[in-house]
Scaffold this active site. Structure first.
Site, PDB file in Angstrom:
ATOM      1  N   SER A   7       0.846  -1.193   0.000  1.00 22.16           N
ATOM      2  CA  SER A   7       0.000   0.000   0.000  1.00 22.16           C
ATOM      3  C   SER A   7       0.879   1.239   0.000  1.00 22.16           C
ATOM      4  O   SER A   7       1.684   1.446   0.921  1.00 22.16           O
ATOM      5  CB  SER A   7      -0.881   0.011   1.247  1.00 22.16           C
ATOM      6  OG  SER A   7      -1.374   1.323   1.450  1.00 22.16           O
ATOM      7  N   HIS A  32      -1.458  -1.450  -4.084  1.00 18.02           N
ATOM      8  CA  HIS A  32      -2.699  -1.088  -3.390  1.00 18.02           C
ATOM      9  C   HIS A  32      -2.738   0.434  -3.210  1.00 18.02           C
ATOM     10  O   HIS A  32      -1.814   1.032  -2.651  1.00 18.02           O
ATOM     11  CB  HIS A  32      -2.734  -1.800  -2.032  1.00 18.02           C
ATOM     12  CG  HIS A  32      -4.016  -1.642  -1.289  1.00 18.02           C
ATOM     13  ND1 HIS A  32      -5.150  -2.384  -1.567  1.00 18.02           N
ATOM     14  CD2 HIS A  32      -4.354  -0.841  -0.259  1.00 18.02           C
ATOM     15  CE1 HIS A  32      -6.116  -2.048  -0.736  1.00 18.02           C
ATOM     16  NE2 HIS A  32      -5.674  -1.095   0.068  1.00 18.02           N
ATOM     17  N   ASP A  34      -4.852   3.533  -1.703  1.00 13.97           N
ATOM     18  CA  ASP A  34      -5.887   3.882  -0.729  1.00 13.97           C
ATOM     19  C   ASP A  34      -6.448   5.268  -1.024  1.00 13.97           C
ATOM     20  O   ASP A  34      -5.757   6.275  -0.881  1.00 13.97           O
ATOM     21  CB  ASP A  34      -5.294   3.843   0.683  1.00 13.97           C
ATOM     22  CG  ASP A  34      -5.079   2.421   1.143  1.00 13.97           C
ATOM     23  OD1 ASP A  34      -6.045   1.641   1.113  1.00 13.97           O
ATOM     24  OD2 ASP A  34      -3.935   2.082   1.529  1.00 13.97           O
ATOM     25  N   MET A  36      -9.063   8.085  -0.030  1.00 11.05           N
ATOM     26  CA  MET A  36      -9.846   8.518   1.141  1.00 11.05           C
ATOM     27  C   MET A  36     -10.385   9.924   0.911  1.00 11.05           C
ATOM     28  O   MET A  36      -9.677  10.789   0.389  1.00 11.05           O
ATOM     29  CB  MET A  36      -8.951   8.527   2.386  1.00 11.05           C
ATOM     30  CG  MET A  36      -8.259   7.209   2.654  1.00 11.05           C
ATOM     31  SD  MET A  36      -7.412   7.237   4.223  1.00 11.05           S
ATOM     32  CE  MET A  36      -6.537   5.666   4.146  1.00 11.05           C
ATOM     33  N   HIS A  65      -8.628   0.990  -3.629  1.00 18.81           N
ATOM     34  CA  HIS A  65      -9.505   0.750  -2.478  1.00 18.81           C
ATOM     35  C   HIS A  65     -10.192   2.076  -2.170  1.00 18.81           C
ATOM     36  O   HIS A  65      -9.568   2.986  -1.626  1.00 18.81           O
ATOM     37  CB  HIS A  65      -8.632   0.251  -1.311  1.00 18.81           C
ATOM     38  CG  HIS A  65      -9.344   0.139  -0.004  1.00 18.81           C
ATOM     39  ND1 HIS A  65      -8.653  -0.047   1.187  1.00 18.81           N
ATOM     40  CD2 HIS A  65     -10.651   0.176   0.320  1.00 18.81           C
ATOM     41  CE1 HIS A  65      -9.528  -0.102   2.182  1.00 18.81           C
ATOM     42  NE2 HIS A  65     -10.741   0.029   1.696  1.00 18.81           N
ATOM     43  N   MET A  67     -12.259   4.406  -0.215  1.00 19.92           N
ATOM     44  CA  MET A  67     -12.854   4.699   1.102  1.00 19.92           C
ATOM     45  C   MET A  67     -13.532   6.058   0.977  1.00 19.92           C
ATOM     46  O   MET A  67     -13.098   7.060   1.555  1.00 19.92           O
ATOM     47  CB  MET A  67     -11.754   4.706   2.177  1.00 19.92           C
ATOM     48  CG  MET A  67     -11.261   3.305   2.501  1.00 19.92           C
ATOM     49  SD  MET A  67      -9.658   3.298   3.327  1.00 19.92           S
ATOM     50  CE  MET A  67      -8.585   3.341   1.903  1.00 19.92           C
ATOM     51  N   MET A 136     -11.236  -5.839   6.044  1.00 17.97           N
ATOM     52  CA  MET A 136     -10.432  -4.874   6.805  1.00 17.97           C
ATOM     53  C   MET A 136     -10.091  -5.466   8.172  1.00 17.97           C
ATOM     54  O   MET A 136     -10.979  -5.892   8.912  1.00 17.97           O
ATOM     55  CB  MET A 136     -11.196  -3.563   7.023  1.00 17.97           C
ATOM     56  CG  MET A 136     -11.415  -2.708   5.788  1.00 17.97           C
ATOM     57  SD  MET A 136      -9.945  -2.315   4.832  1.00 17.97           S
ATOM     58  CE  MET A 136      -8.942  -1.416   6.024  1.00 17.97           C
ATOM     59  N   GLY A 141      -8.668   4.273   7.389  1.00 18.82           N
ATOM     60  CA  GLY A 141      -8.368   5.699   7.531  1.00 18.82           C
ATOM     61  C   GLY A 141      -6.881   5.978   7.688  1.00 18.82           C
ATOM     62  O   GLY A 141      -6.403   7.021   7.261  1.00 18.82           O
ATOM     63  N   PHE A 142      -6.162   5.030   8.285  1.00 24.05           N
ATOM     64  CA  PHE A 142      -4.759   5.292   8.581  1.00 24.05           C
ATOM     65  C   PHE A 142      -3.932   4.012   8.446  1.00 24.05           C
ATOM     66  O   PHE A 142      -4.452   2.918   8.659  1.00 24.05           O
ATOM     67  CB  PHE A 142      -4.608   5.827  10.016  1.00 24.05           C
ATOM     68  CG  PHE A 142      -5.410   7.073  10.245  1.00 24.05           C
ATOM     69  CD1 PHE A 142      -4.940   8.322   9.857  1.00 24.05           C
ATOM     70  CD2 PHE A 142      -6.690   6.990  10.794  1.00 24.05           C
ATOM     71  CE1 PHE A 142      -5.711   9.464  10.027  1.00 24.05           C
ATOM     72  CE2 PHE A 142      -7.468   8.128  10.973  1.00 24.05           C
ATOM     73  CZ  PHE A 142      -6.975   9.367  10.589  1.00 24.05           C
ATOM     74  N   GLY A 143      -2.660   4.213   8.142  1.00 22.87           N
ATOM     75  CA  GLY A 143      -1.728   3.088   8.124  1.00 22.87           C
ATOM     76  C   GLY A 143      -1.200   2.827   9.529  1.00 22.87           C
ATOM     77  O   GLY A 143      -1.510   3.568  10.474  1.00 22.87           O
ATOM     78  N   ASP A 174      -6.470  -6.453   4.662  1.00 18.51           N
ATOM     79  CA  ASP A 174      -5.870  -5.109   4.682  1.00 18.51           C
ATOM     80  C   ASP A 174      -5.878  -4.547   6.102  1.00 18.51           C
ATOM     81  O   ASP A 174      -6.949  -4.345   6.680  1.00 18.51           O
ATOM     82  CB  ASP A 174      -6.697  -4.209   3.750  1.00 18.51           C
ATOM     83  CG  ASP A 174      -6.126  -2.804   3.592  1.00 18.51           C
ATOM     84  OD1 ASP A 174      -5.054  -2.518   4.147  1.00 18.51           O
ATOM     85  OD2 ASP A 174      -6.776  -1.999   2.897  1.00 18.51           O
ATOM     86  N   GLY A 175      -4.684  -4.305   6.614  1.00 20.09           N
ATOM     87  CA  GLY A 175      -4.560  -3.626   7.899  1.00 20.09           C
ATOM     88  C   GLY A 175      -3.753  -4.409   8.911  1.00 20.09           C
ATOM     89  O   GLY A 175      -4.133  -5.514   9.296  1.00 20.09           O
ATOM     90  N   GLY A 176      -2.619  -3.838   9.294  1.00 22.01           N
ATOM     91  CA  GLY A 176      -1.818  -4.455  10.349  1.00 22.01           C
ATOM     92  C   GLY A 176      -1.109  -5.735   9.936  1.00 22.01           C
ATOM     93  O   GLY A 176      -0.743  -6.552  10.784  1.00 22.01           O
ATOM     94  N   GLY A 196       1.206  -1.859   4.175  1.00 15.47           N
ATOM     95  CA  GLY A 196       1.728  -0.509   4.007  1.00 15.47           C
ATOM     96  C   GLY A 196       2.940  -0.288   4.885  1.00 15.47           C
ATOM     97  O   GLY A 196       4.087  -0.268   4.419  1.00 15.47           O
TER      98      GLY A 196
HETATM   99  C1  DX5 Z   1      -6.162   1.708   5.880  1.00 17.02           C
HETATM  100  C2  DX5 Z   1      -5.783   1.310   4.488  1.00 17.02           C
HETATM  101  C3  DX5 Z   1      -4.697   0.332   4.398  1.00 17.02           C
HETATM  102  C4  DX5 Z   1      -3.396   0.769   4.973  1.00 17.02           C
HETATM  103  C5  DX5 Z   1      -2.765  -0.441   5.556  1.00 17.02           C
HETATM  104  O1  DX5 Z   1      -7.287   2.496   5.838  1.00 17.02           O
HETATM  105  O2  DX5 Z   1      -6.889   0.759   3.812  1.00 17.02           O
HETATM  106  O3  DX5 Z   1      -4.516  -0.124   3.070  1.00 17.02           O
HETATM  107  O4  DX5 Z   1      -2.513   1.337   4.056  1.00 17.02           O
HETATM  108  O5  DX5 Z   1      -1.657  -0.032   6.215  1.00 17.02           O
HETATM  109  P1  DX5 Z   1      -0.857  -0.953   7.234  1.00 17.02           P
HETATM  110  O6  DX5 Z   1      -0.362  -2.113   6.441  1.00 17.02           O
HETATM  111  O7  DX5 Z   1       0.193  -0.027   7.675  1.00 17.02           O
HETATM  112  O8  DX5 Z   1      -1.815  -1.368   8.313  1.00 17.02           O
HETATM  113 ZN    ZN Z   2      -6.492  -0.228   1.819  1.00 16.42          ZN
END
Ligand code: DX5
Ligand code: ZN
Length: 224
Positions: A7, A32, A34, A36, A65, A67, A136, A141-143, A174-176, A196
């Site tokens: 990402s 990927h 993102d 927003m 993606h 959002m 998700m 919203g955030f990495g 996606d996420g963490g 990401g």
């Molecule tokens: C969050 C995004 C993710 C984000 C994941 O809203 O959709 O794609 O970039 O980031 P990491 O891998 O840092 O959790």
């Molecule tokens: Zn994403």
């Protein structure tokens, strides 16, 4: 087959072409992206003009993606900008079936995303028309947020439903995702791994990507 989708949210936005190139060298199968809007999620990132520039800078498919609210209104703009995959959130779209068909009519792969609070059952009536589901494992919203383990049972459930109904959709998470969590998600059945922070956060993105893919493939071997 396991695929890594770095990402660019955590990349250096002044050097996206270079960062995508390094991710590709590390084994990325897809980029990927993102998107927003500051309404559906409390953050603002990028739109079709940036996707257009990304399209010129990489040969990898662009996994957009969205959002954003009213995603259906923006499908043509993202498709024309060069998106290859487009996913929309179940939570924002009152006409999800229509939007998914619109994505496919623009020759893109169509995906639906579910937030941590949204059950897999909300997708029952669209699973047969989508190309992928994006689960998700953080609130969008955030990495660099912490992985929410409840995503694991959703991945398992989606894999079960797919087998039971003889469907073909792929399962993306996606996420963490990090070296600590990648084994669990792969063993649960995730096939496309968004990462990401674990790729671009610190250190060398190429070796970060390689290490994540290696850990994912090892987990997949154990699973089989
Ligand atoms: C969050 C995004 C993710 C984000 C994941 O809203 O959709 O794609 O970039 O980031 P990491 O891998 O840092 O959790
Ligand atoms: Zn994403």
């Amino acid at each position: 087959m396991i695929e890594l989708a770095p990402s660019i949210l955590s990349a250096d936005f002044s050097r996206l072409a270079d960062q995508m190139q390094v991710a590709a060298e590390g084994g990325a199968a897809v980029i990927h992206v993102d998107v927003m809007d500051g309404h559906f999620v409390p953050n603002i990132t990028l739109g079709p003009p940036v996707v257009k520039s990304l399209r010129r800078a990489t040969k990898l498919p662009l996994d957009c993606h969205l959002m954003i609210e009213n995603p259906g209104e923006y499908i043509p703009a993202f498709a024309d900008a060069g998106a290859d995959w487009i996913s929309v959130h179940q939570e924002v779209d009152r006409h999800l079936d229509r939007t998914l068909h619109l994505i496919k009519d623009h020759d893109c792969l169509a995906g639906v995303v579910i937030n941590p609070a949204t059950p897999v059952e909300m997708l029952t009536d669209v699973l047969d028309i989508i190309d992928y589901v994006l689960v998700m494992s953080v609130n969008p919203g955030f990495g660099a947020q912490k992985f929410i383990p409840a995503a694991l049972h959703k991945i398992r459930r989606l894999a079960e439903l797919r087998a039971k109904r003889g469907l073909q959709y792929r399962i993306e998470i996606d996420g963490g995702i990090s070296l600590e969590t990648v084994g669990d998600v792969v063993r649960a059945g995730a096939e496309i791994l968004v990462a990401g922070n674990a790729v671009f956060g610190k250190g060398d993105p190429k070796s970060n990507a390689q290490n994540l893919l290696k850990a994912a493939n090892e987990a997949a071997m154990i699973k089989v």
